[in-house]
Design a protein around this motif. Sequence first.
Motif, short mmCIF file in Angstrom:
data_model
loop_
_atom_site.label_atom_id
_atom_site.label_comp_id
_atom_site.label_asym_id
_atom_site.label_seq_id
_atom_site.Cartn_x
_atom_site.Cartn_y
_atom_site.Cartn_z
N ILE A 175 5.06 12.07 -5.01
CA ILE A 175 6.53 11.20 -5.98
C ILE A 175 7.07 11.90 -4.71
O ILE A 175 7.78 13.04 -4.36
CB ILE A 175 7.20 11.51 -7.28
CG1 ILE A 175 6.02 12.70 -7.52
CG2 ILE A 175 8.12 10.94 -7.39
CD1 ILE A 175 6.02 12.88 -9.62
N ARG A 176 7.68 10.19 -4.30
CA ARG A 176 8.44 10.49 -3.07
C ARG A 176 10.04 9.63 -3.16
O ARG A 176 9.73 9.07 -4.17
CB ARG A 176 8.39 10.12 -1.55
CG ARG A 176 9.00 9.76 0.09
CD ARG A 176 8.72 9.29 0.75
NE ARG A 176 9.58 9.21 1.82
CZ ARG A 176 10.73 8.29 2.50
NH1 ARG A 176 11.62 8.08 1.74
NH2 ARG A 176 11.30 8.80 3.25
N VAL A 223 6.30 11.03 6.80
CA VAL A 223 5.05 10.40 6.79
C VAL A 223 4.68 9.73 6.54
O VAL A 223 4.20 8.60 5.50
CB VAL A 223 3.34 11.31 6.72
CG1 VAL A 223 2.29 11.41 7.13
CG2 VAL A 223 3.72 12.42 8.38
N ALA A 224 4.66 10.24 4.45
CA ALA A 224 4.34 9.32 3.05
C ALA A 224 6.00 8.77 2.63
O ALA A 224 6.77 9.18 1.79
CB ALA A 224 4.30 11.02 2.36
N ALA A 225 5.97 6.91 3.65
CA ALA A 225 7.03 6.91 3.48
C ALA A 225 6.85 5.40 2.32
O ALA A 225 7.86 4.30 2.17
CB ALA A 225 7.39 6.08 5.47
N SER A 226 5.24 5.92 1.97
CA SER A 226 5.17 4.72 0.94
C SER A 226 4.20 4.73 0.01
O SER A 226 2.98 6.23 0.37
CB SER A 226 4.25 2.45 1.92
OG SER A 226 3.42 3.73 2.42
N SER A 270 -3.07 6.38 0.07
CA SER A 270 -4.47 7.19 0.87
C SER A 270 -4.78 8.32 1.35
O SER A 270 -5.67 8.89 1.53
CB SER A 270 -4.26 5.84 2.45
OG SER A 270 -2.90 6.62 2.78
N HIS A 271 -3.35 9.38 1.65
CA HIS A 271 -3.37 10.70 2.04
C HIS A 271 -3.81 11.30 0.75
O HIS A 271 -4.31 12.40 0.89
CB HIS A 271 -2.43 11.38 2.26
CG HIS A 271 -2.09 10.86 3.63
ND1 HIS A 271 -0.78 10.90 4.51
CD2 HIS A 271 -2.27 9.57 4.62
CE1 HIS A 271 -0.74 9.99 5.21
NE2 HIS A 271 -1.61 9.53 5.50
#
Length: 255
Positions: free
Chosen positions: A252-253, A220-223, A229-230
Amino acid sequence: MKFIYSCHTDIGTMREVNQDALVIKNIRQRGHTVLLAAICDGVGGLNQGEVTSRKTAEMLSDWFDYELPQIMASDRMDEIIVYRYRQVIADINKEIYFGNMRSRISSGTTLSTLLLWDYHYLIGHVGDSRIYSIGEYPRLLTRDHSWVEQEIRLGHMTAEEAAEDSRRNVILKCIGADQDVEPDMLEGNVEEPMVFLLCTDGFWHYVRVSEWMQYFSPEVAASENVLSSHLYYMTEQVKRRGETDNITAIAIRIV
């Protein structure tokens, strides 16, 4: 190893001063990339928590800027980082403690800090802020140094009871309260894809287990925009659910 990251902080609904502080930065040198992330939450009921949390974050940031590049130049980089990281937290604690003594005040802060490099992570932790890793499932990496967590471990209270207990914000260990502090130190390997989430108790108190995956899973947290925004959306959600404390989170991804 590459990262994308975002952070968000909010004063909360009932606070006049934000006692949270954060730092996130990275450096690339000699083929290594190191990322530092940390959150601090001034301890409620003590004096000048916002000053203490900010000073703690600044001292950690200064170490990253001035000493870490020298460590990265060594052939023993991994070994020295692990050794020095614990020492740095102890040094920060002493600086805060003796500063309190000179000023004749009682002040403290939580500190949850994460170093990432070469697919390794190193955590230093004091207090009840938290660090999660989110891959196939969410995993809480830190342990709360709180009165209610102690009661849960002793079997005197359930997690559900602790969530409703008026003493849930009472912490047993923080930076600056005593001359010496023993931080929890955790090491591990980074897997791809993975998200690390650092947050103060104002954030995690009202987040449901299912929401960690719904909003912060690697898929989900791809960018950076999605992370941002999340974080903002969940901050607004926990405020609607009744959170009055300061709210701070860093996501942090690993990409």
